[in-house]
Design a protein around this motif. Structure first.
Motif, mmCIF file in Angstrom:
data_model
loop_
_atom_site.group_PDB
_atom_site.id
_atom_site.type_symbol
_atom_site.label_atom_id
_atom_site.label_comp_id
_atom_site.label_asym_id
_atom_site.label_seq_id
_atom_site.Cartn_x
_atom_site.Cartn_y
_atom_site.Cartn_z
ATOM 1 N N LEU A 54 0.806 -1.219 0.000
ATOM 2 C CA LEU A 54 0.000 0.000 0.000
ATOM 3 C C LEU A 54 0.838 1.267 0.000
ATOM 4 C CD1 LEU A 54 -2.878 1.037 -0.051
ATOM 5 C CD2 LEU A 54 -2.845 1.053 2.450
ATOM 6 N N ALA A 55 1.927 1.281 0.800
ATOM 7 C CA ALA A 55 2.757 2.487 0.909
ATOM 8 C C ALA A 55 3.328 2.868 -0.459
ATOM 9 C CB ALA A 55 3.877 2.273 1.923
ATOM 10 N N THR A 56 3.833 1.879 -1.191
ATOM 11 C CA THR A 56 4.430 2.165 -2.499
ATOM 12 C C THR A 56 3.357 2.586 -3.505
ATOM 13 O OG1 THR A 56 5.972 0.380 -1.975
ATOM 14 C CG2 THR A 56 6.109 1.312 -4.177
ATOM 15 N N VAL A 57 2.224 1.895 -3.461
ATOM 16 C CA VAL A 57 1.130 2.244 -4.369
ATOM 17 C C VAL A 57 0.720 3.707 -4.138
ATOM 18 C CG1 VAL A 57 -1.313 1.825 -4.900
ATOM 19 C CG2 VAL A 57 0.260 -0.102 -4.674
ATOM 20 N N THR A 58 0.577 4.089 -2.859
ATOM 21 C CA THR A 58 0.191 5.459 -2.521
ATOM 22 C C THR A 58 1.252 6.448 -3.011
ATOM 23 O OG1 THR A 58 -0.850 4.578 -0.542
ATOM 24 C CG2 THR A 58 -0.568 6.957 -0.627
ATOM 25 N N GLU A 59 2.514 6.089 -2.805
ATOM 26 C CA GLU A 59 3.614 6.960 -3.227
ATOM 27 C C GLU A 59 3.618 7.143 -4.758
ATOM 28 O OE1 GLU A 59 5.480 8.978 -1.880
ATOM 29 O OE2 GLU A 59 7.065 9.330 -3.371
ATOM 30 N N TYR A 60 3.359 6.066 -5.478
ATOM 31 C CA TYR A 60 3.314 6.167 -6.940
ATOM 32 C C TYR A 60 2.170 7.083 -7.385
ATOM 33 C CZ TYR A 60 6.926 2.857 -8.410
ATOM 34 O OH TYR A 60 8.111 2.266 -8.684
ATOM 35 N N HIS A 61 1.009 6.910 -6.718
ATOM 36 C CA HIS A 61 -0.125 7.776 -7.072
ATOM 37 C C HIS A 61 0.217 9.233 -6.819
ATOM 38 C CE1 HIS A 61 -3.125 4.273 -6.905
ATOM 39 N NE2 HIS A 61 -3.131 4.772 -8.130
ATOM 40 N N ARG A 62 0.896 9.487 -5.686
ATOM 41 C CA ARG A 62 1.254 10.869 -5.345
ATOM 42 C C ARG A 62 2.210 11.436 -6.401
ATOM 43 N NH1 ARG A 62 4.941 14.079 -3.244
ATOM 44 N NH2 ARG A 62 6.451 12.401 -3.302
ATOM 45 N N ARG A 63 3.206 10.622 -6.757
ATOM 46 C CA ARG A 63 4.186 11.111 -7.741
ATOM 47 C C ARG A 63 3.538 11.390 -9.099
ATOM 48 N NH1 ARG A 63 9.587 7.650 -7.756
ATOM 49 N NH2 ARG A 63 9.521 6.949 -5.604
ATOM 50 N N ILE A 64 2.565 10.559 -9.445
ATOM 51 C CA ILE A 64 1.875 10.786 -10.722
ATOM 52 C C ILE A 64 1.101 12.098 -10.672
ATOM 53 C CG2 ILE A 64 -0.001 9.950 -12.233
ATOM 54 C CD1 ILE A 64 1.004 7.087 -11.634
ATOM 55 N N ARG A 65 0.443 12.358 -9.527
ATOM 56 C CA ARG A 65 -0.300 13.613 -9.408
ATOM 57 C C ARG A 65 0.652 14.828 -9.458
ATOM 58 N NH1 ARG A 65 -0.722 17.134 -5.973
ATOM 59 N NH2 ARG A 65 0.009 15.875 -4.233
ATOM 60 N N VAL A 66 1.749 14.774 -8.660
ATOM 61 C CA VAL A 66 2.694 15.888 -8.633
ATOM 62 C C VAL A 66 3.294 16.113 -10.030
ATOM 63 C CG1 VAL A 66 4.941 16.657 -7.727
ATOM 64 C CG2 VAL A 66 3.244 15.644 -6.187
ATOM 65 N N GLY A 67 3.656 14.996 -10.677
ATOM 66 C CA GLY A 67 4.246 15.084 -12.017
ATOM 67 C C GLY A 67 3.264 15.681 -13.026
ATOM 68 N N THR A 68 1.977 15.297 -12.884
ATOM 69 C CA THR A 68 0.969 15.829 -13.803
ATOM 70 C C THR A 68 0.798 17.329 -13.592
ATOM 71 O OG1 THR A 68 -0.147 13.721 -13.486
ATOM 72 C CG2 THR A 68 -1.311 15.355 -14.757
ATOM 73 N N ASP A 69 0.802 17.762 -12.302
ATOM 74 C CA ASP A 69 0.702 19.201 -12.007
ATOM 75 C C ASP A 69 1.873 19.958 -12.636
ATOM 76 O OD1 ASP A 69 -1.552 18.754 -10.586
ATOM 77 O OD2 ASP A 69 -0.648 18.971 -8.599
ATOM 78 N N GLN A 70 3.082 19.395 -12.494
ATOM 79 C CA GLN A 70 4.270 20.056 -13.056
ATOM 80 C C GLN A 70 4.158 20.177 -14.567
ATOM 81 O OE1 GLN A 70 7.574 17.798 -11.626
ATOM 82 N NE2 GLN A 70 7.886 19.129 -9.839
ATOM 83 N N LEU A 71 3.721 19.079 -15.196
ATOM 84 C CA LEU A 71 3.595 19.108 -16.654
ATOM 85 C C LEU A 71 2.542 20.115 -17.096
ATOM 86 C CD1 LEU A 71 4.010 15.376 -17.662
ATOM 87 C CD2 LEU A 71 5.388 17.303 -18.430
ATOM 88 N N THR A 72 1.472 20.228 -16.314
ATOM 89 C CA THR A 72 0.430 21.197 -16.652
ATOM 90 C C THR A 72 1.021 22.613 -16.630
ATOM 91 O OG1 THR A 72 -1.186 19.747 -15.631
ATOM 92 C CG2 THR A 72 -1.888 21.999 -16.049
ATOM 93 N N ARG A 73 1.836 22.888 -15.599
ATOM 94 C CA ARG A 73 2.464 24.217 -15.528
ATOM 95 C C ARG A 73 3.409 24.443 -16.706
ATOM 96 N NH1 ARG A 73 2.683 23.350 -9.982
ATOM 97 N NH2 ARG A 73 4.846 22.677 -10.038
ATOM 98 N N LEU A 74 4.147 23.383 -17.062
ATOM 99 C CA LEU A 74 5.060 23.509 -18.198
ATOM 100 C C LEU A 74 4.302 23.809 -19.486
ATOM 101 C CD1 LEU A 74 7.740 20.695 -17.731
ATOM 102 C CD2 LEU A 74 7.956 23.131 -17.303
ATOM 103 N N VAL A 75 3.174 23.115 -19.671
ATOM 104 C CA VAL A 75 2.386 23.330 -20.887
ATOM 105 C C VAL A 75 1.840 24.771 -20.905
ATOM 106 C CG1 VAL A 75 0.297 22.648 -22.146
ATOM 107 C CG2 VAL A 75 1.846 20.907 -21.269
ATOM 108 N N ASP A 76 1.399 25.263 -19.722
ATOM 109 C CA ASP A 76 0.934 26.651 -19.639
ATOM 110 C C ASP A 76 2.052 27.623 -20.018
ATOM 111 O OD1 ASP A 76 -1.530 25.845 -18.808
ATOM 112 O OD2 ASP A 76 -1.193 26.270 -16.676
ATOM 113 N N ASP A 77 3.260 27.366 -19.480
ATOM 114 C CA ASP A 77 4.416 28.227 -19.785
ATOM 115 C C ASP A 77 4.739 28.194 -21.273
ATOM 116 O OD1 ASP A 77 4.679 28.919 -17.193
ATOM 117 O OD2 ASP A 77 6.534 27.834 -16.814
#
Ligand code: ADP
Length: 257
Positions: free
Chosen positions: A68-91
């Motif tokens: 569970l801990a790793t699964v949760t961590e992967y989900h978190r990283r995917i969300r953070v990474g998606t947010d970063q990419l969204t900002r990059l696309v906006d830029d």
């Protein structure tokens, strides 16, 4: 005496227009280089993090990660990474509009004080997390002739950088004033200074300093200052950077209201 005076005036006019022409050519050359860099940037800086996100999603899908801990961590990283990419696309979108000359400015007389205090409120959590003191004068803020959204973007990009690149317990200061019919706005920090070789390149598309290349810097894709320069120049303004000893100082000049 008369002809001498005319000659001098004529000479001065010639010299001045030669400088402008050069500046226009230089700007065109830079826009062209910017367009090329942007294509290279998309193929690298967008693809690399996308590949990472895909690998994590695949691992989750295939059941390679189970606890569970790793699964949760992967989900978190995917969300953070998606947010970063969204900002990059906006830029990226902002920069391509600037480079295409497609920016539609609607300049009004903007109170700099409000723009700065909104931007300060925006970076306050980031600054608090790194125990960085934010300083700005209480009064004496001029008005600027500018597009409000664009000006807000310039100020917040400069402030976010100052907070990110200043080591913990540092200070970031915002000041403004009037000079020769212009308004200047300066953001100074205690980052320890930018290497001399980098000073003239920080505004280039995709340029990133040594410190920005560590994952924990939280840096973007090296587009922030290119956007600042593009937006400022679209207003007929200028931007520059220098070292102060303790850190660096970014100064923007814009037409006064
Ligand atoms: P990014 O921060 O995503 O790398 P920017 O265009 O905003 O892209 O900045 C380009 C580079 O300029 C940064 O990588 C960093 O090396 C340097 N830089 C920008 N702002 C500052 C600052 N306030 N203090 C020190 N270095 C800075």
């Amino acid at each position: 005496a008369v002809s001498l005076a005319v000659g001098v005036t004529f000479g001065r006019r010639l010299a001045a227009s030669a400088v402008w022409a050069q500046e226009a050519r230089e700007r065109e050359r830079r826009l062209e280089a910017g367009r090329r860099d942007l294509v290279a940037w998309v193929s690298h800086d967008l693809r690399t993090p996308l590949a990472g996100l895909r690998a994590m999603a695949e691992a989750l899908e295939d059941g390679v990660v189970r606890d569970l801990a790793t699964v949760t961590e992967y989900h978190r990283r995917i969300r953070v990474g998606t947010d970063q990419l969204t900002r990059l696309v906006d830029d990226l979108f902002e920069l391509s509009r600037i480079n295409a000359g497609a920016l539609r400015l609607a300049p009004t007389n903007v109170p700099l004080r409000e723009v700065v205090s909104d931007a300060l409120a925006g970076v306050a959590p980031l600054a608090a997390g790194r125990r960085i003191t934010l300083r700005a004068a209480e009064s004496g803020w001029p008005r600027v002739r500018a597009g409000e959204r664009e000006l807000a973007r310039v100020v917040s990009n400069l402030l976010i950088n100052a907070v990110r690149y200043t080591p913990e317990d540092g200070t970031v200061q915002v000041e403004a004033g009037r000079e020769d019919g212009d308004v200047w706005l300066a953001v100074s920090d205690t980052c320890g200074g930018i290497p001399d070789d980098d000073l003239h390149r920080v505004f280039d598309v995709a340029f990133r300093g040594e410190r920005a290349r560590t994952p924990e810097s939280g840096a973007g894709g090296g587009l922030g200052l290119a956007i600042v320069r593009g937006l400022v120049e679209a207003h007929g303004g200028r931007v520059r950077v220098g070292n102060t000893g303790a850190g660096c100082r970014f100064e923007v000049r814009l037409p006064a209201a």
